[in-house]
Scaffold this motif. Sequence first.
Motif, PDB file in Angstrom:
ATOM      1  N   MET A   1      -5.347  23.488   5.894  1.00 51.72           N
ATOM      2  CA  MET A   1      -6.108  24.379   5.035  1.00 51.72           C
ATOM      3  C   MET A   1      -7.054  25.266   5.839  1.00 51.72           C
ATOM      4  O   MET A   1      -7.484  26.314   5.374  1.00 51.72           O
ATOM      5  CB  MET A   1      -6.905  23.558   4.015  1.00 51.72           C
TER       6      MET A   1
ATOM      7  N   GLY B   1      -2.337  22.934   1.462  1.00 49.02           N
ATOM      8  CA  GLY B   1      -3.142  21.806   1.026  1.00 49.02           C
ATOM      9  C   GLY B   1      -2.358  20.745   0.289  1.00 49.02           C
ATOM     10  O   GLY B   1      -2.743  19.577   0.277  1.00 49.02           O
ATOM     11  N   GLN B   2      -1.252  21.122  -0.321  1.00 49.85           N
ATOM     12  CA  GLN B   2      -0.476  20.177  -1.122  1.00 49.85           C
ATOM     13  C   GLN B   2       0.714  19.604  -0.361  1.00 49.85           C
ATOM     14  O   GLN B   2       1.068  18.453  -0.540  1.00 49.85           O
ATOM     15  CB  GLN B   2       0.019  20.874  -2.395  1.00 49.85           C
TER      16      GLN B   2
ATOM     17  N   SER C   1     -10.755  17.533  -5.634  1.00 50.36           N
ATOM     18  CA  SER C   1     -10.606  18.981  -5.822  1.00 50.36           C
ATOM     19  C   SER C   1      -9.232  19.321  -6.376  1.00 50.36           C
ATOM     20  O   SER C   1      -8.241  18.633  -6.102  1.00 50.36           O
ATOM     21  CB  SER C   1     -10.797  19.707  -4.489  1.00 50.36           C
TER      22      SER C   1
ATOM     23  N   ASN D   1      -6.459  22.171  -6.093  1.00 45.33           N
ATOM     24  CA  ASN D   1      -6.075  23.271  -5.218  1.00 45.33           C
ATOM     25  C   ASN D   1      -4.981  24.086  -5.886  1.00 45.33           C
ATOM     26  O   ASN D   1      -3.897  23.575  -6.150  1.00 45.33           O
ATOM     27  CB  ASN D   1      -5.582  22.733  -3.875  1.00 45.33           C
TER      28      ASN D   1
ATOM     29  N   ASP E   1      -2.517  27.241  -5.536  1.00 44.10           N
ATOM     30  CA  ASP E   1      -1.916  28.165  -4.570  1.00 44.10           C
ATOM     31  C   ASP E   1      -0.843  28.995  -5.250  1.00 44.10           C
ATOM     32  O   ASP E   1       0.036  28.463  -5.927  1.00 44.10           O
ATOM     33  CB  ASP E   1      -1.244  27.400  -3.428  1.00 44.10           C
TER      34      ASP E   1
ATOM     35  N   TYR F   1      -5.408  31.849  -3.356  1.00 45.95           N
ATOM     36  CA  TYR F   1      -5.658  30.414  -3.239  1.00 45.95           C
ATOM     37  C   TYR F   1      -7.092  30.165  -3.693  1.00 45.95           C
ATOM     38  O   TYR F   1      -8.005  30.931  -3.359  1.00 45.95           O
ATOM     39  CB  TYR F   1      -5.497  29.919  -1.799  1.00 45.95           C
TER      40      TYR F   1
ATOM     41  N   SER G   1      -9.832  26.611  -4.697  1.00 44.49           N
ATOM     42  CA  SER G   1     -10.052  25.180  -4.899  1.00 44.49           C
ATOM     43  C   SER G   1     -11.303  25.004  -5.747  1.00 44.49           C
ATOM     44  O   SER G   1     -12.309  25.689  -5.534  1.00 44.49           O
ATOM     45  CB  SER G   1     -10.224  24.482  -3.545  1.00 44.49           C
TER      46      SER G   1
END
Length: 380
Positions: A165, A214-215, A307, A309, A311, A316, A318
């Motif tokens: 990230m 992030g995922q 959080s 996130n 995208d 993006y 969060s």
Amino acid sequence: MDDRIKKSYDKITPTDSNKREILMKIQNSRKENAKSNGFSLGKEFYMKKAVTAVVIALCVLSVSTGVYATYRWLTGKQVASELGDQKLAKYFEKSEEKIKIQEQGNYKVAFLGTVSGKNISDNLSTDVDAKMSYFVTAVEHRDGTPIGDEEDVIVSPFVQGVSPMEFNVYSMEKSAARGIRKDGVLYLLTECQNLEIFADRKVYLAVMDGPNMGQGYQMDDENGEIKRNDAFEGLNMLFELELDSAKANKEEAQKYLDEIRKNMEDSGKEPNNATPRNDLKNLEEALKESEVVKGSKKVLQPDADGSLNYDTREIYFSTDADFVKKNGRQNVTFYGDENEQDYIVVFSYENGSYYGELYRCNRATIKKFEIKRRDGKEIK
């Protein structure tokens, strides 16, 4: 027999039963193909009060050609040549990096090589004084169906010891991408700032179906290694680059990371960044004057930090899951530049699930419904 053809063929190693047939098809299909003109590249910046989201705009050319795409990919040199970058093509010609192949779901991706240098490209970078890295990947469907125009594929470098990230193709100041479709295969030529300075640690190349840093990926807190998130349902391939450790430069690497972190901090220094909040009053009325981005609604899962996130190709962002759950909905505005559309991200909590959805709107809508604040307090 052409040694270059045989060399490329040997890297793929098809089954013995069809080797001769494939090799003859490859050799008979070397005719140069007509090229489409008018490609473009670059970044689009969407400014929010709290963050800056960077989007790599990829313009893909479509070219039709012969019969060998199922068995043999273009080389890095050929991809650069098809994109009109003859200078870069010469450098890829000297590259001896082995082809690496991964398969996931209906995708097959081949990493075709990387080169680094100063002023070695005709087109991608306008900064001739900066040393840059270039890498080429080929993306195809395993079932033989062509890659569609609507399929988002993003290629990004990661570095061991730095969160995906934090260090990725979006956070790097100088990055660009171009692509070409040929025989149903998508070839991507990506440029970023010099990766060789990180050669004393592992450097990765991620191939994603969207900006899913992030995922789709995780960093090991103990050794800093980047790994795929096996629970992620989308495309999240990960290649490890083979860089010359002798070219590592710890001082330059740290300086570059410090610059990225400073830029991220600076983007968050605007008012009211600390507390998640609704940016728009009368949200439903604002959405009536906006257009939902097709396919943008996603089910979100809170990460380890609590959080959410969100995208997409456009943005993006969060936000805090508990805040969304408590309030039921949260909306956040993203500003484009003067000639670009603005966006509204809507987070919601419904029937035990979190959702994120994206709407396009114009600046007049934002101004009309925006909550005015002074010193963190709403102005009635």
